[in-house]
Design a protein around this motif. Structure first.
Motif, PDB file in Angstrom:
ATOM      1  N   MET A  43      -8.941  43.355 -31.921  1.00 46.22           N
ATOM      2  CA  MET A  43     -10.104  42.513 -31.574  1.00 46.22           C
ATOM      3  C   MET A  43     -10.878  42.160 -32.836  1.00 46.22           C
ATOM      4  SD  MET A  43     -11.216  44.523 -28.083  1.00 46.22           S
ATOM      5  CE  MET A  43     -12.397  43.384 -27.423  1.00 46.22           C
ATOM      6  N   GLN A  44     -11.773  41.175 -32.714  1.00 43.47           N
ATOM      7  CA  GLN A  44     -12.507  40.660 -33.878  1.00 43.47           C
ATOM      8  C   GLN A  44     -13.836  41.403 -34.052  1.00 43.47           C
ATOM      9  OE1 GLN A  44     -11.697  38.411 -36.155  1.00 43.47           O
ATOM     10  NE2 GLN A  44     -13.664  38.423 -37.157  1.00 43.47           N
ATOM     11  N   PRO A  45     -14.071  42.041 -35.218  1.00 39.64           N
ATOM     12  CA  PRO A  45     -15.384  42.685 -35.441  1.00 39.64           C
ATOM     13  C   PRO A  45     -16.466  41.603 -35.560  1.00 39.64           C
ATOM     14  CG  PRO A  45     -13.753  43.354 -37.092  1.00 39.64           C
ATOM     15  CD  PRO A  45     -13.173  42.210 -36.356  1.00 39.64           C
ATOM     16  N   CYS A  46     -17.622  41.848 -34.938  1.00 39.78           N
ATOM     17  CA  CYS A  46     -18.711  40.857 -34.967  1.00 39.78           C
ATOM     18  C   CYS A  46     -19.910  41.428 -35.714  1.00 39.78           C
ATOM     19  CB  CYS A  46     -19.135  40.486 -33.548  1.00 39.78           C
ATOM     20  SG  CYS A  46     -17.788  39.754 -32.612  1.00 39.78           S
ATOM     21  N   GLU A  47     -20.785  40.534 -36.126  1.00 38.60           N
ATOM     22  CA  GLU A  47     -22.049  40.898 -36.792  1.00 38.60           C
ATOM     23  C   GLU A  47     -21.808  41.786 -38.016  1.00 38.60           C
ATOM     24  OE1 GLU A  47     -25.421  40.767 -34.856  1.00 38.60           O
ATOM     25  OE2 GLU A  47     -24.529  39.441 -33.387  1.00 38.60           O
ATOM     26  N   ARG A  48     -20.661  41.620 -38.676  1.00 39.38           N
ATOM     27  CA  ARG A  48     -20.289  42.402 -39.874  1.00 39.38           C
ATOM     28  C   ARG A  48     -20.296  43.903 -39.603  1.00 39.38           C
ATOM     29  NH1 ARG A  48     -23.519  38.347 -41.733  1.00 39.38           N
ATOM     30  NH2 ARG A  48     -25.384  39.603 -42.005  1.00 39.38           N
ATOM     31  N   SER A  49     -20.028  44.277 -38.339  1.00 38.56           N
ATOM     32  CA  SER A  49     -20.098  45.703 -37.993  1.00 38.56           C
ATOM     33  C   SER A  49     -18.874  46.480 -38.471  1.00 38.56           C
ATOM     34  CB  SER A  49     -20.258  45.870 -36.471  1.00 38.56           C
ATOM     35  OG  SER A  49     -19.161  45.277 -35.807  1.00 38.56           O
ATOM     36  N   ASP A  50     -17.861  45.772 -39.044  1.00 39.09           N
ATOM     37  CA  ASP A  50     -16.724  46.516 -39.597  1.00 39.09           C
ATOM     38  C   ASP A  50     -17.060  47.109 -40.967  1.00 39.09           C
ATOM     39  OD1 ASP A  50     -16.958  43.870 -40.399  1.00 39.09           O
ATOM     40  OD2 ASP A  50     -14.865  43.735 -41.028  1.00 39.09           O
ATOM     41  N   LYS A  51     -18.241  46.738 -41.526  1.00 44.11           N
ATOM     42  CA  LYS A  51     -18.695  47.319 -42.793  1.00 44.11           C
ATOM     43  C   LYS A  51     -19.630  48.486 -42.481  1.00 44.11           C
ATOM     44  CE  LYS A  51     -17.638  43.701 -45.825  1.00 44.11           C
ATOM     45  NZ  LYS A  51     -16.912  42.882 -44.920  1.00 44.11           N
ATOM     46  N   VAL A  52     -19.240  49.691 -42.886  1.00 41.03           N
ATOM     47  CA  VAL A  52     -20.067  50.870 -42.621  1.00 41.03           C
ATOM     48  C   VAL A  52     -20.999  51.079 -43.812  1.00 41.03           C
ATOM     49  CG1 VAL A  52     -20.037  53.340 -42.133  1.00 41.03           C
ATOM     50  CG2 VAL A  52     -18.179  51.897 -41.310  1.00 41.03           C
ATOM     51  N   PRO A  53     -22.349  51.126 -43.597  1.00 41.32           N
ATOM     52  CA  PRO A  53     -23.271  51.351 -44.726  1.00 41.32           C
ATOM     53  C   PRO A  53     -23.004  52.715 -45.380  1.00 41.32           C
ATOM     54  CG  PRO A  53     -24.456  50.712 -42.729  1.00 41.32           C
ATOM     55  CD  PRO A  53     -23.048  50.991 -42.323  1.00 41.32           C
ATOM     56  N   GLU A  54     -23.350  52.819 -46.675  1.00 41.75           N
ATOM     57  CA  GLU A  54     -23.107  54.073 -47.396  1.00 41.75           C
ATOM     58  C   GLU A  54     -24.005  55.188 -46.863  1.00 41.75           C
ATOM     59  OE1 GLU A  54     -23.522  53.643 -51.591  1.00 41.75           O
ATOM     60  OE2 GLU A  54     -21.999  52.092 -51.718  1.00 41.75           O
ATOM     61  N   ASN A  55     -23.483  56.411 -46.974  1.00 44.66           N
ATOM     62  CA  ASN A  55     -24.238  57.641 -46.638  1.00 44.66           C
ATOM     63  C   ASN A  55     -24.823  57.625 -45.220  1.00 44.66           C
ATOM     64  OD1 ASN A  55     -23.785  58.338 -49.352  1.00 44.66           O
ATOM     65  ND2 ASN A  55     -25.641  57.227 -49.959  1.00 44.66           N
ATOM     66  N   LYS A  56     -24.090  57.068 -44.267  1.00 49.40           N
ATOM     67  CA  LYS A  56     -24.549  57.072 -42.877  1.00 49.40           C
ATOM     68  C   LYS A  56     -23.624  57.974 -42.064  1.00 49.40           C
ATOM     69  CE  LYS A  56     -28.124  54.284 -42.622  1.00 49.40           C
ATOM     70  NZ  LYS A  56     -28.204  52.950 -42.142  1.00 49.40           N
ATOM     71  N   ASN A  57     -24.215  58.748 -41.116  1.00 46.64           N
ATOM     72  CA  ASN A  57     -23.400  59.624 -40.261  1.00 46.64           C
ATOM     73  C   ASN A  57     -23.120  59.001 -38.901  1.00 46.64           C
ATOM     74  OD1 ASN A  57     -23.190  61.599 -42.162  1.00 46.64           O
ATOM     75  ND2 ASN A  57     -25.102  62.601 -41.546  1.00 46.64           N
ATOM     76  N   SER A  58     -23.743  57.834 -38.642  1.00 47.92           N
ATOM     77  CA  SER A  58     -23.476  57.170 -37.354  1.00 47.92           C
ATOM     78  C   SER A  58     -23.373  55.668 -37.592  1.00 47.92           C
ATOM     79  CB  SER A  58     -24.603  57.468 -36.367  1.00 47.92           C
ATOM     80  OG  SER A  58     -25.821  56.984 -36.886  1.00 47.92           O
ATOM     81  N   HIS A  59     -22.667  55.002 -36.670  1.00 52.25           N
ATOM     82  CA  HIS A  59     -22.447  53.566 -36.848  1.00 52.25           C
ATOM     83  C   HIS A  59     -22.104  52.949 -35.500  1.00 52.25           C
ATOM     84  CE1 HIS A  59     -21.422  49.873 -38.861  1.00 52.25           C
ATOM     85  NE2 HIS A  59     -20.224  49.849 -38.295  1.00 52.25           N
ATOM     86  N   VAL A  60     -22.446  51.664 -35.324  1.00 58.14           N
ATOM     87  CA  VAL A  60     -22.076  50.968 -34.086  1.00 58.14           C
ATOM     88  C   VAL A  60     -21.151  49.809 -34.452  1.00 58.14           C
ATOM     89  CG1 VAL A  60     -22.897  49.780 -32.024  1.00 58.14           C
ATOM     90  CG2 VAL A  60     -24.325  51.536 -33.091  1.00 58.14           C
ATOM     91  N   LEU A  61     -19.997  49.760 -33.779  1.00 57.81           N
ATOM     92  CA  LEU A  61     -19.002  48.716 -34.028  1.00 57.81           C
ATOM     93  C   LEU A  61     -18.970  47.768 -32.829  1.00 57.81           C
ATOM     94  CD1 LEU A  61     -16.462  47.601 -35.565  1.00 57.81           C
ATOM     95  CD2 LEU A  61     -15.121  49.292 -34.332  1.00 57.81           C
ATOM     96  N   PHE A  62     -19.078  46.468 -33.101  1.00 55.39           N
ATOM     97  CA  PHE A  62     -18.996  45.464 -32.025  1.00 55.39           C
ATOM     98  C   PHE A  62     -17.675  44.715 -32.147  1.00 55.39           C
ATOM     99  CE2 PHE A  62     -23.691  45.445 -33.069  1.00 55.39           C
ATOM    100  CZ  PHE A  62     -24.066  46.224 -31.975  1.00 55.39           C
ATOM    101  N   LEU A  63     -16.926  44.638 -31.046  1.00 54.43           N
ATOM    102  CA  LEU A  63     -15.643  43.927 -31.062  1.00 54.43           C
ATOM    103  C   LEU A  63     -15.601  42.899 -29.938  1.00 54.43           C
ATOM    104  CD1 LEU A  63     -13.264  46.999 -31.497  1.00 54.43           C
ATOM    105  CD2 LEU A  63     -13.874  45.385 -33.268  1.00 54.43           C
ATOM    106  N   ALA A  64     -14.990  41.744 -30.228  1.00 54.01           N
ATOM    107  CA  ALA A  64     -14.869  40.706 -29.186  1.00 54.01           C
ATOM    108  C   ALA A  64     -13.446  40.190 -29.169  1.00 54.01           C
ATOM    109  CB  ALA A  64     -15.829  39.565 -29.488  1.00 54.01           C
TER     110      ALA A  64
END
Length: 873
Positions: free
Chosen positions: A809-830
């Protein structure tokens, strides 16, 4: 006395060219002087110069007039003036292709070629070879062989270069001169040796073994000519590339030994060859880099430029290898040659540390106004690469780029800056507001329509989500008042996004839209009317479908479907689900803009890979009833690269079927394969319906066979399956030289690797620029949520990469880029599941011992939600 032109005259071009206003008819009239006796060499020389000038300027000479001038010129052979005779040779070469009966001068040229005057012999050979055709070559073969080994270097070189030109015309005849060329290759003259090596290589270049032997001979015996050494280095690196020889090959050792040659040209050629080799490690690069480092301090500007330019290329792939040269490069920043200084700066930007960025930026700003646009673009690209390397330095970069935007410059330069600012905004959310402010200021005075529309699109996407969206409205509406139609239309679309996202701005946006409905251009009026009606409904689902997330269909596919619908009228309304989806998602503003076309004609959209497959499959009768092609996968290799048969598979997904296209290549020259099919055994409830064989597979000519499979109707969640594949065919042995097959053949088979079908083959990527709006539009009627533990995954980056590739699926809102030094993340796919059902996935990831993932899926169809969750589980 020659008149002295001052510099101003020279620059303006007036007076500096005595032949500027020549007319062909006048020159041909003057050429009659050739028939006078006695011959006036000086005047004839001047007229011949004019004729050659006109020919080189592209002036068209008719066959009759060219032939007349040529025959008049042949009378000049009666004169013994050396300069005039050599000018005649030049004219013969230039007119050889445009006048008739040029072979009339053959005897004169042969006489000069074998005469005692060395000054005539070389040019006579060149002219004679230019007018000689294949049938006459035999007559001069003896003279050519003698000339190749002549003691006078100019004669020998002329014969060798002429032979090289004639290789294209009659290879077999010139091949007989190889012994003479070998003898010339041991000449003491550097040019003769170089030309002889060139001829030997061109005679043997299609025979790899002969080239290898030639290289071995010359690398051992050594050469006097630096030009010949440069050629040997090029031949050796080409051979290394073709044979994929490693760096332990004797050819590589030879190239490396050339780094210690006395001649700078040979040393540079060797260093350049090593630098451009694929898969070169830092250790192998080291000797080449140290040589280039020495060149950086050379008193010759050409050497400094060559060194810094080559180091710049090395820095793109191996910045660490160039770090040792940083001190030498810093000295070049103040070089009087601005090209060298620019390349030194950009190389340092690629290799420098974070602490040196500020200092380098100050040094660049001191001279950036003095260099050409071409080099400014190089500087901007280096800054862009640096931003990705050191994101914390974005504020320094942004200020520098905004100053550059204010300077004068052409389209390419401005586009490079705008692209760079946009990429900084995308990579660093905290730089968004300053970046948008700089771009707003730029479009107030932007003469390039393409850039203005690109920035307006970005403002429409990013502006409504900033803390103070109202401050951008003024800049956007100014475009509606002041700009061209294309920019006004883009501004209307951007305004609509502000109205759809921010309820408090909606009344103001509606007032502005009403004004736009009075526009003089129909496109602007239509957009304003459309958005006005959508916004007045105040429905989030409508805003999401028609303002934030546009149609994600293939444009050529839509055109074809509509055309088909008009040809075959029916009571049923046109169904958008019959249109193929856009296969290459419109990436979020990262796409390169093509240079602006000067013509007003709209560019024809190139058909995508999927459109081409759709046509190919539709032309096969067995597949015509399958409907629209939903998705085509990337090719999957089912054999090793070096095996006797090479097979790769492309999986084509339709609404209820899959077609497997097997592209097969036969690499055995003594076999012809016929009736080739790939038999498939499914592990699940998939049913193989039909095989379409490839009629025949001759040696190294690719062919395709197909297998049609029905998807299971009773269990729609069964999307994964493994097929064991066997290629079956009839073999007919054949003669490797002629390709003639035997009359009878025998059946044989070849086992291929297993083929996997996964959930990704049933989902087409679709980009939703505004994921939140799309999420609301689909609604929570079919929402399901599950939590999974990814024990084997150690980082969030790895987890995101795995999920994206697994679901396809296609990552949206640039959510495939994980910010540095983060322990949590939200990935959006369409994506869209086959059958045209939208599917949206929100994956919340948390990093502890492994990665825990909470997956929420929404779709208009419950089965799709179950399929995605079941496949992740």
């Amino acid at each position: 006395m020659i008149k002295k032109f001052d510099k101003k005259d020279e620059e303006s071009g007036s007076g500096s060219n005595p032949f500027q206003h020549l007319e062909k008819s006048a020159v041909l009239q003057e050429a009659r002087i050739f028939n006078e006796t006695p011959i006036n060499p000086r005047r004839c020389l001047h007229i011949l110069t004019k004729i050659i000038y006109l020919l080189n300027q592209g002036e068209h000479f008719g066959t009759t007039e060219a032939t007349e001038a040529f025959f008049a010129m042949t009378r000049l052979f009666q004169s013994n003036d050396q300069t005039l005779r050599r000018m005649c040779y030049l004219t013969i070469k230039e007119m050889a292709n445009i006048s008739e009966d040029v072979i009339i001068v053959t005897s004169s040229l042969t006489k000069d070629m074998t005469g005692k005057e060395d000054v005539y012999r070389g040019p006579a050979i060149r002219a004679l070879c230019r007018i000689t055709d294949t049938t006459m070559l035999q007559a001069i073969e003896r003279y050519m062989k003698q000339a190749i080994v002549d003691k006078v270097p100019s004669v020998s070189s002329s014969a060798l270069v002429s032979s090289l030109h004639m290789v294209k015309m009659s290879y077999d005849v010139v091949k007989r001169w190889v012994n003479e060329a070998q003898e010339a290759a041991s000449s003491d003259n550097i040019m003769v040796q170089y030309h002889a090596l060139g001829l030997l290589y061109h005679l043997r270049k299609n025979d790899r073994l002969a080239v290898t032997k030639m290289l071995n001979k010359f690398t051992k015996s050594g050469l006097k000519s630096p030009f010949a050494y440069c050629m040997l280095i090029r031949i050796a690196s080409k051979l290394l590339d073709e044979t994929e020889g490693g760096h332990d090959s004797p050819l590589f050792d030879f190239i490396e030994s050339c780094l210690r040659n006395k001649n700078e040209m040979v040393v540079y050629e060797a260093a350049s060859a090593i630098v451009h080799m694929p898969n070169c490690t830092a250790r192998e690069l080291a000797p080449a880099v140290s040589v280039l480092q020495l060149f950086c301090s050379s008193p010759k500007a050409a050497l400094r430029y060559a060194a810094v330019r080559t180091l710049n290329k090395v820095a793109m792939k191996h910045p660490s290898a160039v770090t040792a040269c940083n001190l030498d490069l810093e000295n070049l920043i103040t070089d009087s040659n601005r090209s060298i200084a620019t390349l030194a700066i950009t190389t340092l930007l690629k290799t420098g540390s974070e602490s040196s960025v500020d200092r380098l930026m100050k040094q660049i700003s001191s001279f950036v106004s003095e260099i050409s646009d071409e080099f400014k673009v190089v500087v901007v690209q280096a800054i862009s690469a640096l931003c990705q390397k050191y994101p914390r330095k974005h504020s320094v970069m942004m200020n520098f780029l905004s100053n550059m935007l204010r300077d004068d410059g052409g389209f390419e330069y401005k586009r490079a800056i705008v692209d760079c600012i946009i990429s900084i905004i995308e990579e660093n959310p905290e730089s968004k507001e300053t970046g948008l402010a700089h771009l707003c200021e730029f479009i107030e005075d932007c003469e390039h329509t393409v850039l203005a529309t690109k920035i307006l699109h970005l403002l429409g996407k990013e502006g409504p989500r900033t803390p103070q969206p109202s401050k951008y409205i003024r800049f956007i509406f100014n475009r509606v008042v002041l700009e061209s139609e294309a920019v006004r239309a883009a501004a209307v679309s951007a305004l609509a996004k502000f109205g759809a996202q921010n309820d408090d701005l909606l009344p103001s946006v509606l007032v502005l839209m009403q004004r736009c409905m009075m526009d003089s251009d129909d496109e602007v009026r239509d957009r304003a009317t459309f958005y006005m009606n959508v916004l007045q409904q105040k429905q989030k689902a409508l805003n999401a479908a028609y303002i934030f997330n546009g149609l994600s269909v293939s444009i050529p596919g839509l055109e074809k479907s509509l055309h088909q619908y008009t040809l075959d009228p029916s009571e049923k309304p046109f169904d958008m689900k019959t249109v193929p989806l856009a296969t290459t998602p419109i990436t979020e503003q990262k796409t390169e803009i093509a240079p602006v076309a000067t013509s007003k004609l709209p560019e024809k959209l190139a058909p995508s890979r999927q459109d081409i497959y759709q046509e190919q499959l539709a032309s096969i009768p067995e597949f015509q009833a399958l409907g629209t092609l939903f998705k085509s996968s990337e090719p999957v290799q089912l054999t090793e690269a070096e095996t006797e048969y090479v097979v790769r598979c492309v999986k084509h997904t339709f609404a209820r079927h899959m077609v497997f296209q097997f592209d097969c290549t036969n690499t055995l020259n003594d076999q012809l394969l016929q009736k080739v099919v790939v038999q498939m055994e499914p592990s699940e409830a998939y049913e193989v319906i039909q095989y379409v064989p490839a009629a025949s597979l001759p040696y190294s000519q690719p062919g395709s066979c197909y297998t049609l499979v029905r998807l299971p109707d009773d269990d729609p969640t069964a999307v994964s399956c493994t097929f064991s594949c066997t290629m079956k065919y009839l073999v007919r042995d054949c003669d490797p030289n002629t390709g003639e097959p035997d009359d009878d053949g025998y059946d044989d088979e070849y086992v291929l690797e297993d083929l996997e079908v996964t959930v990704a083959d049933h989902i087409q990527k679709v980009l939703k620029p505004n994921f939140g709006a799309a999420w609301e539009e689909v609604g929570d009627e079919n929402e399901k949520e599950e939590t999974f533990a990814l024990a084997s995954v150690r980082t969030l980056d790895e987890a995101v990469g795995n999920i994206v590739s697994f679901l396809g699926m296609q990552p949206c809102e640039r959510s495939d880029k994980v910010p540095e030094n983060k322990n949590s993340h939200v990935l959006f796919l369409a994506g869209v599941f086959r059958g045209g059902h939208d599917a949206l996935v929100r994956a919340r990831l948390a990093l502890a011992d492994g990665v825990t993932m909470q997956v929420t899926v929404r779709s208009g169809e419950e089965t799709v939600v179950d399929v995605i969750l079941a496949s992740v589980g």
